[in-house]
Design a protein around this motif. Structure first.
Motif, mmCIF file in Angstrom:
data_model
loop_
_atom_site.group_PDB
_atom_site.id
_atom_site.type_symbol
_atom_site.label_atom_id
_atom_site.label_comp_id
_atom_site.label_asym_id
_atom_site.label_seq_id
_atom_site.Cartn_x
_atom_site.Cartn_y
_atom_site.Cartn_z
ATOM 1 N N UNK A 57 0.839 -1.204 0.000
ATOM 2 C CA UNK A 57 0.000 0.000 0.000
ATOM 3 C C UNK A 57 0.872 1.250 0.000
ATOM 4 N N UNK A 58 1.970 1.209 0.792
ATOM 5 C CA UNK A 58 2.833 2.389 0.916
ATOM 6 C C UNK A 58 3.475 2.788 -0.410
ATOM 7 N N UNK A 59 3.742 1.796 -1.268
ATOM 8 C CA UNK A 59 4.343 2.155 -2.567
ATOM 9 C C UNK A 59 3.277 2.306 -3.662
ATOM 10 N N UNK A 60 2.023 2.275 -3.259
ATOM 11 C CA UNK A 60 0.936 2.568 -4.206
ATOM 12 C C UNK A 60 0.604 1.431 -5.154
ATOM 13 N N UNK A 61 0.949 0.182 -4.760
ATOM 14 C CA UNK A 61 0.615 -0.963 -5.618
ATOM 15 C C UNK A 61 -0.832 -1.375 -5.336
ATOM 16 N N UNK A 62 -1.591 -1.584 -6.410
ATOM 17 C CA UNK A 62 -3.010 -1.914 -6.219
ATOM 18 C C UNK A 62 -3.189 -3.411 -5.950
ATOM 19 N N UNK A 63 -3.806 -3.721 -4.824
ATOM 20 C CA UNK A 63 -4.046 -5.104 -4.418
ATOM 21 C C UNK A 63 -5.324 -5.611 -5.104
ATOM 22 N N UNK A 64 -5.222 -6.732 -5.804
ATOM 23 C CA UNK A 64 -6.386 -7.260 -6.528
ATOM 24 C C UNK A 64 -7.024 -8.437 -5.800
ATOM 25 N N UNK A 65 -6.174 -9.250 -5.136
ATOM 26 C CA UNK A 65 -6.724 -10.482 -4.554
ATOM 27 C C UNK A 65 -5.797 -10.989 -3.456
ATOM 28 N N UNK A 66 -6.370 -11.463 -2.376
ATOM 29 C CA UNK A 66 -5.572 -12.049 -1.294
ATOM 30 C C UNK A 66 -6.166 -13.411 -0.954
ATOM 31 N N UNK A 67 -5.303 -14.407 -0.918
ATOM 32 C CA UNK A 67 -5.758 -15.756 -0.592
ATOM 33 C C UNK A 67 -4.827 -16.294 0.491
ATOM 34 N N UNK A 68 -5.369 -16.750 1.596
ATOM 35 C CA UNK A 68 -4.513 -17.337 2.633
ATOM 36 C C UNK A 68 -4.983 -18.745 2.948
ATOM 37 N N UNK A 69 -4.053 -19.531 3.393
ATOM 38 C CA UNK A 69 -4.352 -20.923 3.712
ATOM 39 C C UNK A 69 -3.548 -21.290 4.937
ATOM 40 N N UNK A 70 -4.214 -21.782 5.940
ATOM 41 C CA UNK A 70 -3.536 -22.174 7.166
ATOM 42 C C UNK A 70 -3.044 -23.606 7.019
ATOM 43 N N UNK A 71 -1.722 -23.813 6.848
ATOM 44 C CA UNK A 71 -1.243 -25.170 6.606
ATOM 45 C C UNK A 71 -1.617 -26.124 7.728
ATOM 46 N N UNK A 72 -1.711 -25.600 8.950
ATOM 47 C CA UNK A 72 -2.020 -26.486 10.071
ATOM 48 C C UNK A 72 -3.431 -27.044 9.978
ATOM 49 N N UNK A 73 -4.310 -26.331 9.251
ATOM 50 C CA UNK A 73 -5.691 -26.801 9.180
ATOM 51 C C UNK A 73 -5.939 -27.643 7.928
ATOM 52 N N UNK A 74 -4.926 -27.811 7.102
ATOM 53 C CA UNK A 74 -5.119 -28.593 5.889
ATOM 54 C C UNK A 74 -5.257 -30.077 6.211
ATOM 55 N N UNK A 75 -6.129 -30.739 5.479
ATOM 56 C CA UNK A 75 -6.233 -32.187 5.640
ATOM 57 C C UNK A 75 -5.240 -32.788 4.652
ATOM 58 N N UNK A 76 -3.975 -32.784 5.032
ATOM 59 C CA UNK A 76 -2.955 -33.269 4.127
ATOM 60 C C UNK A 76 -2.463 -34.621 4.604
ATOM 61 N N UNK A 77 -2.495 -35.605 3.673
ATOM 62 C CA UNK A 77 -2.036 -36.936 4.056
ATOM 63 C C UNK A 77 -0.527 -36.936 4.267
ATOM 64 N N UNK A 78 0.168 -36.001 3.636
ATOM 65 C CA UNK A 78 1.623 -35.923 3.788
ATOM 66 C C UNK A 78 1.925 -34.661 4.587
ATOM 67 N N UNK A 79 2.187 -34.832 5.877
ATOM 68 C CA UNK A 79 2.364 -33.640 6.709
ATOM 69 C C UNK A 79 3.824 -33.403 7.089
#
Ligand SMILES: CC(C)(COP(=O)(O)OP(=O)(O)OC[C@H]1O[C@@H](n2cnc3c(N)ncnc32)[C@H](O)[C@@H]1OP(=O)(O)O)[C@@H](O)C(=O)NCCC(=O)NCCS
Length: 271
Positions: A57-79
């Motif tokens: 934001x400080x350098x004036x870049x326009x944010x289009x999309x934010x996606x977050x994923x909590x790895x700890x909450x993933x149902x991953x068979x390979x942890x």
């Protein structure tokens, strides 16, 4: 940062950002997309992610999309990463989009797959779907080069209602895609051998399965090298883009058949 407060993030912004912004943005990986946007990916806790967004934001870049994923909450068979003689198998992250796209977009790789989106942006949306990310296993040479993305999907076996609890998570389905620059060295054999071992010995599942087309000889030869049993051959059940109806094969291995007799599942350790 502990595993529980780590977030994998993906931020898309307007314009092309140079790589030199990376260190200022907390080490984010920067991908410049064909549609004139850039995607930043990385892992951060909440306050570090806030810092990245503030810096943009400080350098004036326009944010289009934010996606977050909590790895700890993933149902991953390979942890956790799995190590073989030559390879590291690890859970996929958002940073694996570009290295896998480099070979996934090739026609020769897609001959027997559903297909690949035409743009990096489309591929990113597919790769980062939580259900897909959670079942993707990245295969790297021990030096860190990504050479493949495999699938390990743990699911419930069919069971009668009264037995459903005991059948939960008792099956694994495997899949594989190797960079064509790294085929022919036994890497897929070595990786699938380790995923079979992990499924039976670490996860304790009852049965592992995989499917392919009869025309995909490299794929069924891989399964037969590992001692998997051909259990079904279905006739002309899938339509190829060429207009041809394809035969499909199903392979499986049971826990009490693991490890297979010497000479088959050698894990790619032949001279
Ligand atoms: C299916 C796929 C993963 C198989 O790759 P592959 O390179 O044939 O498999 P491996 O990495 O195990 O290598 C085996 C080959 O290397 C050779 N090899 C060399 N060193 C070896 C070693 N140490 N151990 C085992 N094999 C070795 C084998 O002889 C074999 O070659 P051959 O088939 O000519 O006999 C690959 O073709 C692929 O990604 N295809 C595109 C995507 C796809 O179709 N996926 C499957 C959808 S169902």
């Amino acid at each position: 940062m502990s595993a529980t407060d780590a977030l994998a993030y993906e931020v898309r912004v307007r314009g092309h950002l140079d790589d030199h912004w990376s260190s200022w943005l907390g080490g984010a990986t920067i991908t410049r997309n064909e549609d004139g946007t850039s995607t930043l990916t990385g892992t951060a806790d909440q306050s570090q992610l806030h810092g990245v967004l503030t810096a943009l934001r400080d350098v004036g870049v326009e944010l289009l999309h934010l996606n977050t994923l909590d790895p700890a909450s993933r149902v991953s068979a390979l942890n956790r990463p799995l190590l073989t003689d030559r390879l590291t198998l690890r859970p996929a992250t958002l940073a694996d989009v570009e290295p896998t796209w480099n070979y996934r977009r090739l026609d020769e790789v897609n001959e027997w797959l559903t297909g690949c989106p035409a743009t990096l942006g489309g591929y990113r949306s597919l790769f980062t779907r939580p259900d897909r990310l959670a079942t993707t296993v990245i295969v790297e040479l021990r030096a860190g080069t990504v050479i493949g993305d495999f699938m390990l999907r743990r699911h419930d076996a069919w069971a009668q209602a009264d037995a459903a609890e005991r059948a939960a998570g008792q099956q694994v389905e495997l899949g594989w895609v190797l960079d064509p620059g790294h085929t022919g060295h036994g890497y897929a054999t070595e990786a699938v051998h380790e995923l079979l071992r992990h499924s039976f010995e670490d996860l304790g599942v009852h049965r592992v399965t995989a499917d392919c087309f009869l025309a995909n000889q490299a794929s069924w030869r891989l399964m037969e090298r590992l001692g998997m049993r051909r259990e079904a051959h279905t006739r002309r059940d899938a339509l190829h883009q060429s207009g041809q109806w394809l035969d499909s094969l199903s392979y499986a291995l049971l826990a009490d058949e693991w490890p297979p007799a010497a000479g088959s599942a050698d894990g790619g350790r032949r001279a």
